[in-house]
Design a protein around this motif. Structure first.
Motif, PDB file in Angstrom:
ATOM      1  N   ASP A 179     -18.070   8.933   7.622  1.00  0.00           N
ATOM      2  CA  ASP A 179     -17.537  10.079   6.898  1.00  0.00           C
ATOM      3  C   ASP A 179     -16.860   9.580   5.620  1.00  0.00           C
ATOM      4  OD1 ASP A 179     -16.308  12.362   5.949  1.00  0.00           O
ATOM      5  OD2 ASP A 179     -15.296  12.862   7.828  1.00  0.00           O
ATOM      6  N   THR A 180     -17.442   9.893   4.460  1.00  0.00           N
ATOM      7  CA  THR A 180     -16.862   9.454   3.186  1.00  0.00           C
ATOM      8  C   THR A 180     -15.868  10.467   2.632  1.00  0.00           C
ATOM      9  OG1 THR A 180     -18.635  10.402   1.831  1.00  0.00           O
ATOM     10  CG2 THR A 180     -18.963   8.176   2.684  1.00  0.00           C
ATOM     11  N   GLU A 181     -15.681  11.587   3.319  1.00  0.00           N
ATOM     12  CA  GLU A 181     -14.673  12.615   3.028  1.00  0.00           C
ATOM     13  C   GLU A 181     -15.000  13.496   1.828  1.00  0.00           C
ATOM     14  OE1 GLU A 181     -10.938  10.627   2.720  1.00  0.00           O
ATOM     15  OE2 GLU A 181     -10.905  10.025   4.834  1.00  0.00           O
ATOM     16  N   ALA A 182     -15.922  13.064   0.969  1.00  0.00           N
ATOM     17  CA  ALA A 182     -16.313  13.861  -0.197  1.00  0.00           C
ATOM     18  C   ALA A 182     -17.605  13.293  -0.762  1.00  0.00           C
ATOM     19  CB  ALA A 182     -15.219  13.855  -1.267  1.00  0.00           C
ATOM     20  N   ASN A 183     -18.179  14.031  -1.692  1.00  0.00           N
ATOM     21  CA  ASN A 183     -19.378  13.605  -2.395  1.00  0.00           C
ATOM     22  C   ASN A 183     -18.993  12.589  -3.476  1.00  0.00           C
ATOM     23  OD1 ASN A 183     -21.607  13.720  -4.357  1.00  0.00           O
ATOM     24  ND2 ASN A 183     -22.333  15.433  -3.124  1.00  0.00           N
ATOM     25  N   THR A 184     -19.808  11.561  -3.685  1.00  0.00           N
ATOM     26  CA  THR A 184     -19.500  10.571  -4.727  1.00  0.00           C
ATOM     27  C   THR A 184     -19.481  11.194  -6.118  1.00  0.00           C
ATOM     28  OG1 THR A 184     -21.835   9.927  -4.884  1.00  0.00           O
ATOM     29  CG2 THR A 184     -20.426   8.641  -3.408  1.00  0.00           C
ATOM     30  N   TYR A 349      -9.732  12.585  -3.254  1.00  0.00           N
ATOM     31  CA  TYR A 349     -10.818  11.900  -2.558  1.00  0.00           C
ATOM     32  C   TYR A 349     -11.357  10.721  -3.371  1.00  0.00           C
ATOM     33  CZ  TYR A 349     -10.885  16.136   0.296  1.00  0.00           C
ATOM     34  OH  TYR A 349     -10.537  17.175   1.116  1.00  0.00           O
ATOM     35  N   HIS A 350     -11.765   9.648  -2.632  1.00  0.00           N
ATOM     36  CA  HIS A 350     -12.347   8.464  -3.256  1.00  0.00           C
ATOM     37  C   HIS A 350     -13.498   7.957  -2.371  1.00  0.00           C
ATOM     38  CE1 HIS A 350      -9.089   8.211  -6.236  1.00  0.00           C
ATOM     39  NE2 HIS A 350      -8.345   8.666  -5.252  1.00  0.00           N
ATOM     40  N   PRO A 351     -14.576   8.736  -2.261  1.00  0.00           N
ATOM     41  CA  PRO A 351     -15.648   8.393  -1.317  1.00  0.00           C
ATOM     42  C   PRO A 351     -16.349   7.079  -1.614  1.00  0.00           C
ATOM     43  CG  PRO A 351     -16.302  10.190  -2.773  1.00  0.00           C
ATOM     44  CD  PRO A 351     -14.845   9.999  -2.962  1.00  0.00           C
ATOM     45  N   SER A 352     -16.485   6.712  -2.886  1.00  0.00           N
ATOM     46  CA  SER A 352     -17.188   5.464  -3.204  1.00  0.00           C
ATOM     47  C   SER A 352     -16.447   4.256  -2.662  1.00  0.00           C
ATOM     48  CB  SER A 352     -17.383   5.345  -4.717  1.00  0.00           C
ATOM     49  OG  SER A 352     -18.156   6.419  -5.206  1.00  0.00           O
ATOM     50  N   GLU A 353     -15.111   4.317  -2.647  1.00  0.00           N
ATOM     51  CA  GLU A 353     -14.335   3.219  -2.069  1.00  0.00           C
ATOM     52  C   GLU A 353     -14.640   3.069  -0.582  1.00  0.00           C
ATOM     53  OE1 GLU A 353     -10.178   3.582  -2.758  1.00  0.00           O
ATOM     54  OE2 GLU A 353     -10.373   3.608  -4.956  1.00  0.00           O
ATOM     55  N   ILE A 354     -14.774   4.192   0.117  1.00  0.00           N
ATOM     56  CA  ILE A 354     -15.086   4.142   1.552  1.00  0.00           C
ATOM     57  C   ILE A 354     -16.449   3.497   1.769  1.00  0.00           C
ATOM     58  CG2 ILE A 354     -15.561   5.557   3.592  1.00  0.00           C
ATOM     59  CD1 ILE A 354     -13.458   7.537   2.544  1.00  0.00           C
ATOM     60  N   ILE A 355     -17.420   3.869   0.942  1.00  0.00           N
ATOM     61  CA  ILE A 355     -18.768   3.309   1.079  1.00  0.00           C
ATOM     62  C   ILE A 355     -18.750   1.806   0.846  1.00  0.00           C
ATOM     63  CG2 ILE A 355     -21.091   3.282   0.084  1.00  0.00           C
ATOM     64  CD1 ILE A 355     -20.671   6.296  -0.539  1.00  0.00           C
ATOM     65  N   VAL A 356     -18.129   1.375  -0.244  1.00  0.00           N
ATOM     66  CA  VAL A 356     -18.121  -0.047  -0.573  1.00  0.00           C
ATOM     67  C   VAL A 356     -17.322  -0.843   0.457  1.00  0.00           C
ATOM     68  CG1 VAL A 356     -17.463  -1.764  -2.312  1.00  0.00           C
ATOM     69  CG2 VAL A 356     -18.492   0.407  -3.018  1.00  0.00           C
ATOM     70  N   ASP A 357     -16.208  -0.312   0.918  1.00  0.00           N
ATOM     71  CA  ASP A 357     -15.431  -0.997   1.956  1.00  0.00           C
ATOM     72  C   ASP A 357     -16.260  -1.155   3.226  1.00  0.00           C
ATOM     73  OD1 ASP A 357     -13.231  -1.231   0.307  1.00  0.00           O
ATOM     74  OD2 ASP A 357     -12.143   0.455   1.197  1.00  0.00           O
ATOM     75  N   THR A 358     -17.011  -0.130   3.583  1.00  0.00           N
ATOM     76  CA  THR A 358     -17.858  -0.208   4.779  1.00  0.00           C
ATOM     77  C   THR A 358     -18.932  -1.269   4.608  1.00  0.00           C
ATOM     78  OG1 THR A 358     -17.499   2.140   5.263  1.00  0.00           O
ATOM     79  CG2 THR A 358     -19.401   1.083   6.301  1.00  0.00           C
ATOM     80  N   LEU A 359     -19.577  -1.305   3.445  1.00  0.00           N
ATOM     81  CA  LEU A 359     -20.608  -2.312   3.187  1.00  0.00           C
ATOM     82  C   LEU A 359     -20.015  -3.715   3.255  1.00  0.00           C
ATOM     83  CD1 LEU A 359     -22.594  -0.649   0.263  1.00  0.00           C
ATOM     84  CD2 LEU A 359     -23.167  -0.681   2.689  1.00  0.00           C
ATOM     85  N   ALA A 360     -18.783  -3.872   2.757  1.00  0.00           N
ATOM     86  CA  ALA A 360     -18.133  -5.186   2.808  1.00  0.00           C
ATOM     87  C   ALA A 360     -17.829  -5.584   4.254  1.00  0.00           C
ATOM     88  CB  ALA A 360     -16.848  -5.153   1.978  1.00  0.00           C
ATOM     89  N   GLN A 361     -17.334  -4.643   5.050  1.00  0.00           N
ATOM     90  CA  GLN A 361     -17.028  -4.935   6.446  1.00  0.00           C
ATOM     91  C   GLN A 361     -18.274  -5.338   7.231  1.00  0.00           C
ATOM     92  OE1 GLN A 361     -15.083  -1.393   7.859  1.00  0.00           O
ATOM     93  NE2 GLN A 361     -13.404  -1.579   6.390  1.00  0.00           N
ATOM     94  N   LEU A 362     -19.426  -4.800   6.828  1.00  0.00           N
ATOM     95  CA  LEU A 362     -20.686  -5.109   7.510  1.00  0.00           C
ATOM     96  C   LEU A 362     -21.391  -6.334   6.935  1.00  0.00           C
ATOM     97  CD1 LEU A 362     -22.051  -1.469   7.941  1.00  0.00           C
ATOM     98  CD2 LEU A 362     -21.048  -2.937   9.703  1.00  0.00           C
ATOM     99  N   GLY A 363     -20.768  -6.952   5.921  1.00  0.00           N
ATOM    100  CA  GLY A 363     -21.307  -8.200   5.394  1.00  0.00           C
ATOM    101  C   GLY A 363     -22.336  -8.065   4.291  1.00  0.00           C
ATOM    102  N   TYR A 364     -22.489  -6.885   3.735  1.00  0.00           N
ATOM    103  CA  TYR A 364     -23.498  -6.676   2.686  1.00  0.00           C
ATOM    104  C   TYR A 364     -22.967  -7.003   1.295  1.00  0.00           C
ATOM    105  CZ  TYR A 364     -26.296  -4.381   6.258  1.00  0.00           C
ATOM    106  OH  TYR A 364     -27.016  -4.106   7.378  1.00  0.00           O
TER     107      TYR A 364
END
Length: 365
Positions: A179-184, A349-364
């Protein structure tokens, strides 16, 4: 390595904050472009401080805007043919930095399912979908967007959903749902919202309209009705109608070019970073664009969505209304818009931060 497979200027705009967030972590993601849109792509990329595409999946010298459904099969065949013929090169690019390979797609254009298929089946990569999970509830409305979304959801491994509603829509989907909470779009808007106005002789107060979707423009009675209602409303306050080449051609074919004058003012479409300051200063917006209706929602700007259905009903309320493509509902909105301005969500809202943080946590990244 991360690569974006994108095809339209709207996708470039909405993915730009994610792209820059990945860059800030020391990576340089790839952009592989399917060329659904070609006109103004270079200008939009320059506005967004993004590089030219690394790969054109339709050869750049052959690329042209997709302007009708009849052009889609040939375009799709070329995209898949290029991806297949260059598969070893593209796989090598995804593996060049030693991180897990990832392809990201966006939204609900034709590029969304085709990019997902290329990433998953041809390149053997994980695939993530930004702005995932939106549903209107009808395959035929809007067509083909609803079908594109549903196909992509069957393929991808990570679903970045812009609200709890989309998360719920994806409750049976395979893979990770975030859930990114908002649209990018809200992050992209921050890049542009306070820019200068670039319209000569702009009225002090004005309404703004943009109607361009196939499901409306292909129905002459509905399209004509909407334009006639807007013209009548423009007698009270000027309305700017932003029209691209396909809409202008339809207007010419219908023989209704004389509907426009110095109050109902037809204007060429504008690049996003030029257009958004105009949106922010409008008294209200009439649109059939899901993206623009979301932007109006975040701004608290009165907006009529002139469509039969919407895939983002969570935006509907006092500020954003769905007309169901009915003239009487459109007229009611125009009669009451003064009471519909709502709260701005731009700082929440800051959805792009959520996306990038998730990608970092998953090692991408």
């Amino acid at each position: 390595m991360i690569s974006f497979i994108l095809g339209t200027t709207a996708e470039l705009i909405k993915i730009a904050p994610v792209y820059h967030g990945i860059r800030e972590r020391g990576m340089r993601p790839k952009i592989w472009f399917t060329a659904q849109h070609v006109d103004e792509v270079a200008d939009v990329l320059a506005d967004l401080d993004m590089p030219a595409p690394d790969v054109w999946l339709v050869p750049e010298e052959k690329a042209h805007n997709l302007e009708s459904p009849a052009q889609v099969p040939g375009w799709a065949a070329q995209v898949m043919r290029t991806a297949w013929s260059r598969r070893h090169e593209l796989r090598a690019a995804l593996n060049e930095d030693g991180r897990p390979p990832l392809v990201l797609v966006h939204g609900d254009t034709f590029t969304t399912p085709y990019g997902s298929l290329i990433g998953k089946r041809i390149l053997k990569s994980r695939v993530g979908h930004v702005e995932a999970g939106a549903r209107s509830g009808s395959i035929l409305s809007p067509l083909p967007e609803e079908l594109n979304r549903k196909i992509a959801a069957k393929i991808v491994d990570m679903h970045f959903a812009p609200s709890a509603r989309e998360v719920n829509n994806l409750r049976h989907a395979r893979g990770v749902v975030v859930d990114t909470e908002a649209n990018t779009a809200i992050d992209a808007m921050r890049l542009a919202i306070n820019g200068p106005l670039d319209v000569p002789n702009l009225p002090e107060k004005f309404g703004l309209a943009t109607l361009h979707r196939f499901e409306l423009v292909s129905r002459p009675d509905k399209y004509r009705e909407a334009l006639e209602i807007l013209r009548e409303q423009s007698r009270k306050m000027p309305i700017l109608y932003m029209a691209g080449a396909p809409e202008r051609e339809k207007i010419r074919a219908l023989g209704i070019g004389n509907i426009f004058d110095d109050q109902f003012i037809v204007q060429p479409k504008m690049r996003y970073l030029k257009f958004l300051p105009l949106v922010a200063r409008a008294e209200y917006v009439v649109t059939d664009s899901g993206g623009l209706s979301a932007e109006c929602y975040y701004l608290g700007l009165p907006c009529a969505v002139h469509r039969e259905r919407t895939e983002t009903p969570q935006h509907l309320g006092e500020t954003v209304v769905l007309t169901e493509m009915r003239g009487d509902k459109l007229q009611n909105f125009l009669d009451t818009y003064q009471n519909r301005r709502g709260e701005s969500w731009m700082d929440k809202y800051h959805p792009s931060e959520i996306i990038v943080d998730t990608l970092a946590q998953l090692g991408y990244c």
